[in-house]
Write a protein that holds these residues in place. Structure first.
Motif, PDB file in Angstrom:
ATOM      1  N   UNK A  20      60.068  59.410  55.055  1.00 37.51           N
ATOM      2  CA  UNK A  20      59.687  60.632  54.320  1.00 37.51           C
ATOM      3  C   UNK A  20      58.430  60.627  53.764  1.00 37.51           C
ATOM      4  N   UNK A  21      57.421  61.435  54.515  1.00 35.14           N
ATOM      5  CA  UNK A  21      56.111  61.603  54.079  1.00 35.14           C
ATOM      6  C   UNK A  21      55.692  62.828  53.675  1.00 35.14           C
ATOM      7  N   UNK A  22      54.934  62.952  52.509  1.00 32.41           N
ATOM      8  CA  UNK A  22      54.233  64.120  52.276  1.00 32.41           C
ATOM      9  C   UNK A  22      52.590  64.136  52.620  1.00 32.41           C
ATOM     10  N   UNK A  23      52.359  64.993  53.814  1.00 32.88           N
ATOM     11  CA  UNK A  23      51.306  64.815  54.379  1.00 32.88           C
ATOM     12  C   UNK A  23      49.923  65.435  53.511  1.00 32.88           C
ATOM     13  N   UNK A  24      48.710  65.383  53.956  1.00 32.41           N
ATOM     14  CA  UNK A  24      47.775  65.995  53.089  1.00 32.41           C
ATOM     15  C   UNK A  24      47.887  67.569  53.128  1.00 32.41           C
ATOM     16  N   UNK A  27      52.955  69.633  53.590  1.00 36.25           N
ATOM     17  CA  UNK A  27      54.067  69.501  54.399  1.00 36.25           C
ATOM     18  C   UNK A  27      54.740  68.068  54.480  1.00 36.25           C
ATOM     19  N   UNK A  28      56.068  68.136  54.589  1.00 35.88           N
ATOM     20  CA  UNK A  28      56.635  66.911  54.545  1.00 35.88           C
ATOM     21  C   UNK A  28      57.139  66.704  56.053  1.00 35.88           C
ATOM     22  N   UNK A  29      57.024  65.162  56.599  1.00 38.38           N
ATOM     23  CA  UNK A  29      57.505  64.754  57.697  1.00 38.38           C
ATOM     24  C   UNK A  29      57.941  63.306  57.981  1.00 38.38           C
ATOM     25  N   UNK A  30      58.830  63.111  59.085  1.00 38.03           N
ATOM     26  CA  UNK A  30      59.602  61.954  59.185  1.00 38.03           C
ATOM     27  C   UNK A  30      58.529  60.790  59.827  1.00 38.03           C
ATOM     28  N   UNK A  31      57.588  61.291  60.245  1.00 38.37           N
ATOM     29  CA  UNK A  31      56.462  60.038  60.906  1.00 38.37           C
ATOM     30  C   UNK A  31      55.173  60.395  60.168  1.00 38.37           C
ATOM     31  N   UNK A  32      54.426  59.126  59.884  1.00 40.53           N
ATOM     32  CA  UNK A  32      53.090  59.208  59.334  1.00 40.53           C
ATOM     33  C   UNK A  32      52.352  58.304  60.163  1.00 40.53           C
ATOM     34  N   UNK A  33      50.962  58.712  60.365  1.00 42.91           N
ATOM     35  CA  UNK A  33      50.095  57.869  61.145  1.00 42.91           C
ATOM     36  C   UNK A  33      49.027  57.409  60.105  1.00 42.91           C
ATOM     37  N   UNK A  34      49.289  55.983  59.641  1.00 46.12           N
ATOM     38  CA  UNK A  34      48.561  55.236  58.748  1.00 46.12           C
ATOM     39  C   UNK A  34      47.399  54.885  59.417  1.00 46.12           C
ATOM     40  N   UNK A  35      46.417  55.660  59.532  1.00 45.72           N
ATOM     41  CA  UNK A  35      45.228  55.488  60.419  1.00 45.72           C
ATOM     42  C   UNK A  35      44.314  54.289  59.771  1.00 45.72           C
ATOM     43  N   UNK A  36      44.162  54.160  58.395  1.00 47.65           N
ATOM     44  CA  UNK A  36      43.409  53.029  58.037  1.00 47.65           C
ATOM     45  C   UNK A  36      43.919  51.596  58.421  1.00 47.65           C
ATOM     46  N   UNK A 167      55.048  66.234  66.332  1.00 47.45           N
ATOM     47  CA  UNK A 167      55.484  65.677  65.009  1.00 47.45           C
ATOM     48  C   UNK A 167      56.282  66.998  64.138  1.00 47.45           C
ATOM     49  N   UNK A 168      57.300  67.403  64.000  1.00 44.45           N
ATOM     50  CA  UNK A 168      57.825  68.291  62.922  1.00 44.45           C
ATOM     51  C   UNK A 168      57.342  68.141  61.626  1.00 44.45           C
ATOM     52  N   UNK A 169      56.863  69.028  60.817  1.00 43.57           N
ATOM     53  CA  UNK A 169      56.435  69.016  59.269  1.00 43.57           C
ATOM     54  C   UNK A 169      57.055  70.410  58.915  1.00 43.57           C
ATOM     55  N   UNK A 170      57.608  70.068  57.676  1.00 43.62           N
ATOM     56  CA  UNK A 170      58.448  70.962  57.152  1.00 43.62           C
ATOM     57  C   UNK A 170      57.835  71.282  55.646  1.00 43.62           C
TER      58      UNK A 170
END
Length: 194
Positions: A20-24, A27-36, A167-170
């Protein structure tokens, strides 16, 4: 490079995360791309950005400069510029808005590829495009490694995405119960300065 090839680079680097991630964007999402975790490996960054550079050339031809938003876009912007054989510069937030600093400037009318890491809502990309246009640049495309919006983000110029992912975001007040039940992580950087 296919969509699946790009996602496999993220998977292999441990950068395709679930939770459960808070995006920049907030919005909230169940998937996050940790690009670093991807860009810390030069060979991965080179593979991805070479493929993105090839896609930019195919879509818009040659460009004069790559411009990226700091901080997340700096590494993919630099490596994509290296693959295109052009300079790489970036904008930074100053007073909440993107500005060119550090003696960076662009020639009026220069053909610019704005290069971003991940696009979700397109807000950072739109703000970066606006800063480039205000400085006199001709933004011929907004390019990214992954478009999380599945092509729905409006960045104001043609989008060139190496991979597209839906990726759904809420909003925080409209979370599905299964996401609301998981503790949040806030791995983005936009709110750090606030």
């Amino acid at each position: 490079m296919t969509n699946e090839d790009v996602l496999n680079e993220f998977r292999d680097a441990g950068a395709l995360r679930e939770g459960h991630f808070i995006l920049s964007s907030g919005l909230h999402s169940g998937v996050f791309l940790q690009k670093n975790l991807v860009f810390m490996h030069p060979e991965r960054a080179e593979r991805l950005c070479k493929a993105l550079a090839d896609k930019i050339r195919a879509a818009v031809g040659e460009v004069d400069v790559c411009v990226s938003p700091a901080v997340g876009g700096i590494i993919p912007g630099y490596e994509t510029a290296r693959q295109l054989g052009v300079p790489s510069i970036y904008v930074e937030r100053e007073g909440g808005a993107f500005k060119f600093r550090r003696a960076f400037e662009i020639k009026p009318g220069a053909r610019i590829a704005m290069v971003e890491d991940i696009v979700s809502t397109g807000l950072s990309s739109r703000e970066c495009v606006q800063a480039i246009q205000e400085a006199g640049g001709n933004v011929v495309c907004a390019a990214c490694i992954v478009d999380r919006s599945g092509g729905k983000a409006d960045v104001g110029v043609p989008m060139v995405a190496l991979a597209s992912l839906v990726v759904p975001a809420y909003p925080a007040d409209a979370l599905p119960p299964e996401l609301a039940a998981i503790p949040t992580e806030d791995p983005g950087s936009r709110r750090l300065a606030k």
